[in-house]
Design an enzyme around this catalytic site. Sequence first.
Site, PDB file in Angstrom:
ATOM      1  N   CYS A 134       0.849  -1.196   0.000  1.00  0.00           N
ATOM      2  CA  CYS A 134       0.000   0.000   0.000  1.00  0.00           C
ATOM      3  C   CYS A 134       0.881   1.241   0.000  1.00  0.00           C
ATOM      4  O   CYS A 134       1.728   1.415   0.861  1.00  0.00           O
ATOM      5  CB  CYS A 134      -0.889  -0.025   1.239  1.00  0.00           C
ATOM      6  SG  CYS A 134      -1.963   1.399   1.414  1.00  0.00           S
ATOM      7  N   GLU A 181      -5.008  -8.275  -2.970  1.00  0.00           N
ATOM      8  CA  GLU A 181      -5.136  -8.373  -1.510  1.00  0.00           C
ATOM      9  C   GLU A 181      -4.308  -7.281  -0.862  1.00  0.00           C
ATOM     10  O   GLU A 181      -3.239  -6.914  -1.357  1.00  0.00           O
ATOM     11  CB  GLU A 181      -4.657  -9.762  -1.054  1.00  0.00           C
ATOM     12  CG  GLU A 181      -4.691  -9.998   0.448  1.00  0.00           C
ATOM     13  CD  GLU A 181      -3.410  -9.569   1.175  1.00  0.00           C
ATOM     14  OE1 GLU A 181      -3.451  -9.418   2.412  1.00  0.00           O
ATOM     15  OE2 GLU A 181      -2.376  -9.375   0.496  1.00  0.00           O
ATOM     16  N   ARG A 225      -7.483 -11.305  12.017  1.00  0.00           N
ATOM     17  CA  ARG A 225      -6.673 -10.732  10.937  1.00  0.00           C
ATOM     18  C   ARG A 225      -7.608 -10.294   9.821  1.00  0.00           C
ATOM     19  O   ARG A 225      -8.156 -11.122   9.092  1.00  0.00           O
ATOM     20  CB  ARG A 225      -5.668 -11.767  10.424  1.00  0.00           C
ATOM     21  CG  ARG A 225      -4.630 -11.219   9.443  1.00  0.00           C
ATOM     22  CD  ARG A 225      -3.719 -12.325   8.962  1.00  0.00           C
ATOM     23  NE  ARG A 225      -2.564 -11.821   8.238  1.00  0.00           N
ATOM     24  CZ  ARG A 225      -1.397 -11.488   8.794  1.00  0.00           C
ATOM     25  NH1 ARG A 225      -1.233 -11.629  10.099  1.00  0.00           N
ATOM     26  NH2 ARG A 225      -0.392 -11.035   8.071  1.00  0.00           N
ATOM     27  N   ARG A 227      -8.281  -8.449   6.285  1.00  0.00           N
ATOM     28  CA  ARG A 227      -7.629  -8.046   5.044  1.00  0.00           C
ATOM     29  C   ARG A 227      -8.691  -7.768   3.990  1.00  0.00           C
ATOM     30  O   ARG A 227      -9.762  -8.376   3.987  1.00  0.00           O
ATOM     31  CB  ARG A 227      -6.676  -9.148   4.542  1.00  0.00           C
ATOM     32  CG  ARG A 227      -5.450  -9.350   5.424  1.00  0.00           C
ATOM     33  CD  ARG A 227      -4.545  -8.138   5.369  1.00  0.00           C
ATOM     34  NE  ARG A 227      -3.305  -8.310   6.114  1.00  0.00           N
ATOM     35  CZ  ARG A 227      -3.127  -7.991   7.382  1.00  0.00           C
ATOM     36  NH1 ARG A 227      -4.140  -7.504   8.093  1.00  0.00           N
ATOM     37  NH2 ARG A 227      -1.948  -8.148   7.968  1.00  0.00           N
TER      38      ARG A 227
END
Length: 416
Positions: A134, A181, A225, A227
Amino acid sequence: MSDFSRLRRAAAVSVPEAAARLGVSKSSAYRWENGEARAPAHVLRALEKIAGMPAPRPERFRFIDLFAGIGGLRLGFEAIGGRCVFTSEWDRHAQATYRANFRDGPDHVFAGDIRAVGAEEIPAHDVLLAGFPCQPFSIAGVSKKNALGRAHGFACDTQGTLFFDVARIIAHHRPAAFLLENVKNLTSHDRGRTFSVIMRTLERELGYDVSWRVIDAKGFVPQHRERIFIAGVRRDLAAPVDLSQMAVPDPAAGPKLRTILHAEDGTEPRDPAYLDDAGRVLPKYTLSDKLWRYLQDYAEKHRRRGNGFGFGLAGPDDVARTLSARYYKDGSEILVPQGHGRNPRRLTPRECARLMGFERPGRADFVIPVSDTQAYRQFGNAVVVPVVEAVARHMEPTIASLAGAVSRHPAGVAAE
């Protein structure tokens, strides 16, 4: 004949090929081959796995694996019959782990930095996979061009970011579908501008129907987690994928940490890198008195300030915090209590492999040929494999119906 030579021959690879697959130097491989030095245990295990790998299955579709890490996205799409024809990963340690765990045919291409690879050098494919980093985009130039009424496109908007490389490859090859992802906060990164540019590029500039969803892995593994997954299908194929309709296990009913922890009762397969002869976790994973005191003092300091910072103790019936790439530093986000007055311990890299879904509990079939520090970084940066496989199975009917569509669309021509 050395153990290395015996296993190398069983794996049907040359010494240089073995060195490349294992991520070691040719000189080391030749020393092991000639018996001048004994190959480390993890190298021999990696060769054993390569020798025992089944031949690639007949392909249902072809895909490429960008920013591949250690192959989590690949495992999910291989599970539905895909064959990887191109891999790109710049980190040499991740390359070593990736190569040790996958058998590829002679037509597979492995590249390093994707920025140095021309789109025309990449084989044709039906599906593109990418866990791209990112990064913020510079939109000042875009705003100025808007004000002047000048045209601009993704090459202008995204130049200098790694997403640009994803976009240029999609633009050239026009794959039938893609899956991207990233971290959950991609949607809010740089006040939402990063995500806005990504979606505009994929939908308007490149011509794909796009669906996205944030998925918490704790319905699949004992880890919180979250995502984001972004799925796209070429608009002219009229077969969009809707991730909101994907069935996801109830996070509240997911597995607990005991399912990934070492049994420590001698019932597990021998794993000398992490367990002693009795099957107990090696002492090196127990925190030192100095580190344990530091973490407790740090947590208390922030508790008094009203902050939530601190270590995370997670027992067998708990769900762990998110495993991060910094886990190698102190292990503070996931510490396993040991009782009997002993300090808590870190997870071993083998337990991290299970926590991320790279292997099933009680087995040691994912080769970890790197140091603990590198292994923690790799698993902390990885995707949760069962989540990816669930996304892949949701996309499977569409992919199966569209496989080969790439050949019906000229490269470099975007859909309107």
